[in-house]
Motif scaffolding. Structure first.
Motif, PDB file in Angstrom:
ATOM      1  N   ARG A  69      -6.418  10.937  34.208  1.00 27.38           N
ATOM      2  CA  ARG A  69      -6.042   9.361  34.427  1.00 27.38           C
ATOM      3  C   ARG A  69      -6.338   9.373  35.798  1.00 27.38           C
ATOM      4  N   GLU A  70      -7.359   8.544  36.175  1.00 29.24           N
ATOM      5  CA  GLU A  70      -7.575   8.152  37.350  1.00 29.24           C
ATOM      6  C   GLU A  70      -6.441   7.603  38.346  1.00 29.24           C
ATOM      7  N   GLY A  71      -6.390   8.033  39.562  1.00 28.57           N
ATOM      8  CA  GLY A  71      -5.449   7.148  40.507  1.00 28.57           C
ATOM      9  C   GLY A  71      -6.330   6.228  41.378  1.00 28.57           C
ATOM     10  N   GLU A  72      -5.396   5.570  42.056  1.00 25.19           N
ATOM     11  CA  GLU A  72      -5.699   4.431  43.089  1.00 25.19           C
ATOM     12  C   GLU A  72      -6.873   5.068  43.843  1.00 25.19           C
ATOM     13  N   ASP A  73      -6.642   6.352  44.398  1.00 26.98           N
ATOM     14  CA  ASP A  73      -7.338   6.906  45.555  1.00 26.98           C
ATOM     15  C   ASP A  73      -8.153   8.100  44.783  1.00 26.98           C
ATOM     16  N   PRO A  74      -9.282   7.852  44.191  1.00 24.84           N
ATOM     17  CA  PRO A  74      -9.917   9.016  43.696  1.00 24.84           C
ATOM     18  C   PRO A  74     -10.420  10.236  44.429  1.00 24.84           C
ATOM     19  N   SER A  75     -10.306   9.962  45.968  1.00 25.82           N
ATOM     20  CA  SER A  75     -10.541  11.127  47.004  1.00 25.82           C
ATOM     21  C   SER A  75      -9.473  12.023  47.239  1.00 25.82           C
ATOM     22  N   LEU A  76      -8.162  11.491  46.893  1.00 29.15           N
ATOM     23  CA  LEU A  76      -6.943  12.455  46.891  1.00 29.15           C
ATOM     24  C   LEU A  76      -7.371  13.573  45.720  1.00 29.15           C
ATOM     25  N   PRO A  77      -6.919  14.607  46.111  1.00 26.74           N
ATOM     26  CA  PRO A  77      -6.615  15.864  45.039  1.00 26.74           C
ATOM     27  C   PRO A  77      -5.871  15.313  44.001  1.00 26.74           C
ATOM     28  N   PRO A  78      -5.815  15.709  42.839  1.00 27.65           N
ATOM     29  CA  PRO A  78      -5.056  15.332  41.721  1.00 27.65           C
ATOM     30  C   PRO A  78      -3.697  16.344  41.496  1.00 27.65           C
ATOM     31  N   THR A 117      -0.709   5.023  39.667  1.00 25.10           N
ATOM     32  CA  THR A 117      -0.337   6.169  40.785  1.00 25.10           C
ATOM     33  C   THR A 117      -1.327   6.218  41.711  1.00 25.10           C
ATOM     34  N   LYS A 118      -1.092   6.721  43.063  1.00 29.11           N
ATOM     35  CA  LYS A 118      -2.051   6.776  44.118  1.00 29.11           C
ATOM     36  C   LYS A 118      -3.150   8.199  43.704  1.00 29.11           C
TER      37      LYS A 118
END
Length: 412
Positions: A69-78, A117-118
């Motif tokens: 489920r993608e977050g608002e900032d895809p660059s952040l580790p999940p 979520t971020k």
């Protein structure tokens, strides 16, 4: 803590019962060993449900499934949450399955509330946690965490000589995604306790503090072949007889170490294994677990003494070797505290516990902060068709998982 959306407890329970029916047994359990046809059906169902919830499903080279489920900032580790869908032969409906499907319930709850979520959230189904059909267990998470090599895992064979890699291809889950090689923010795993402590204490939630000390043992007993209907009893060198003596000795050692330690012989292989031949080779396997390193060492030493004594008494060649040593691992104390806080906020009585058994979460401690959330199981029974967790306990665990997910998936 801000009020959280709720879990759809009825849907989660229905999902667990539906998954349990795949490979369902007459005794009420599930027979869904890794990379079997039933495992494929279970994976397909999870994929369908995940895609229905709007998640993107990918599969890596060892067959681990990730529903993102993608977050608002895809660059952040999940934030990763999950467990496994494979079972023992047979097993129950909750071991592993609860962690994966509760993750799906968490995502559905966020979707229903329109909550972003971020960080991305990834629900993972790790391959071959149980080690029932292919050994060793905890395989998918071990390869993912860089603790085991992919080529070695793919080359594992079961008792029939079938290659694990070939079975991944056969069931359609030999993925192309490279294993690991990417950061994970934190990992959460919801699991049944697989022991009686929570039920005895009357608590609903436990936060796991640490693992135990363990190892596997392998005993080879060499006798002499002969005709079981003609060889004089006084001349027989029956490897199976010595194995029987050792099995009883090992069981007694385990009983004397309870509750801090346990050991039982769990596997026996015998050659030539027919009625008219005296066995010339018998192999035993056992698993040791103890709360302390000296306790583990004491069990191993006692087994070695029993091996030497029975070898002397029978005149047979008996060799014992130990491997797969598991050292104590401490899980994140910060996350452990957060589990207890989340339980208190929901009004659930809780406690801290160690885990005697291994879990995918123990592999994940090598790459990110990790937490295991326990809920009780009836009578402490697991790896059994009688394994059971009450609906309210399932829902409670999922709610704590939801609250933890909301908090952690919004961390920067």
């Amino acid at each position: 803590m801000t009020a959280s959306p709720d879990i759809n407890a009825e849907r989660l329970w229905a999902d667990i019962m539906t998954m349990g029916a795949i490979g369902g047994t007459e005794g009420g359990g599930s027979f869904r060993p890794a990379l079997s046809d039933a495992d494929r059906e279970g994976r397909n169902l999870f994929r369908y449900w995940a895609q229905e919830a709007g998640l993107t499903v990918t599969v890596d080279e060892i067959g681990n499934m990730f529903a993102r489920r993608e977050g608002e900032d895809p660059s952040l580790p999940p934030l990763m949450i999950g467990s496994h869908l494979d079972t023992q032969m047979p097993g129950g409906k909750f071991d592993g399955v609860l962690g994966v499907l509760a993750g799906l319930a968490v995502v559905r709850s966020l979707n229903a509330g329109g909550i972003a979520t971020k960080r991305a959230i990834e629900i993972v189904n790790f391959t071959n946690e149980e080690g029932a059909r292919f050994q060793p267990g905890i395989m998918g998470s071990s390869v993912f965490a860089g603790l085991s090599r992919l080529d070695e895992a793919l080359s594992r064979k079961n008792d029939e000589g079938t290659l694990l890699g070939d079975e991944l291809v056969r069931i359609g889950y030999a993925g192309s995604l490279p294993v690991g090689v990417r950061p994970v923010h934190k990992y959460l795993e919801l699991h049944i306790e697989q022991g009686p402590e929570m039920e005895a204490a009357g608590v609903t939630i436990a936060a796991v503090s640490n693992s135990s000390w363990g190892c596997s043992g392998f005993i080879d007993i060499k006798g002499e072949n002969g005709h079981s209907q003609t060889a004089p009893m006084s001349k027989r060198r029956n490897a199976l007889v010595a194995a029987a003596q050792l099995i009883i000795e090992i069981e007694a050692i385990g009983a004397e170490n309870e509750p801090d330690g346990m050991v039982s012989a769990t596997v026996i292989r015998n050659w030539p294994n027919n009625r008219v031949n005296i066995p010339h080779l018998t192999k035993l396997s056992y698993v040791v677990v103890h709360a302390t390193e000296p306790g583990r060492a004491a069990i191993i030493n006692r087994i070695e003494s029993a091996v030497k004594r029975i070898a002397d008494e029978t005149g047979l060649s008996i060799h014992n070797a130990n491997s797969h040593y598991r050292q104590r691992l401490d899980l994140s104390s910060e996350l452990c505290g957060q589990v207890l806080e989340a339980a208190a906020d929901r009004g659930y009585p809780s406690m801290t516990l160690p885990t005697l058994t291994s879990h995918d979460a123990l592999s994940m401690t090598q790459i990110c902060p990790t937490a295991i959330i326990f809920v009780p199981c009836k009578g402490g029974i697991s790896h059994s068709e009688k394994e059971w967790c009450e609906p309210y306990q399932v829902a409670a665990g999922a709610r704590v998982l939801l609250d933890m997910t909301l908090k952690i998936a919004n961390e920067l």
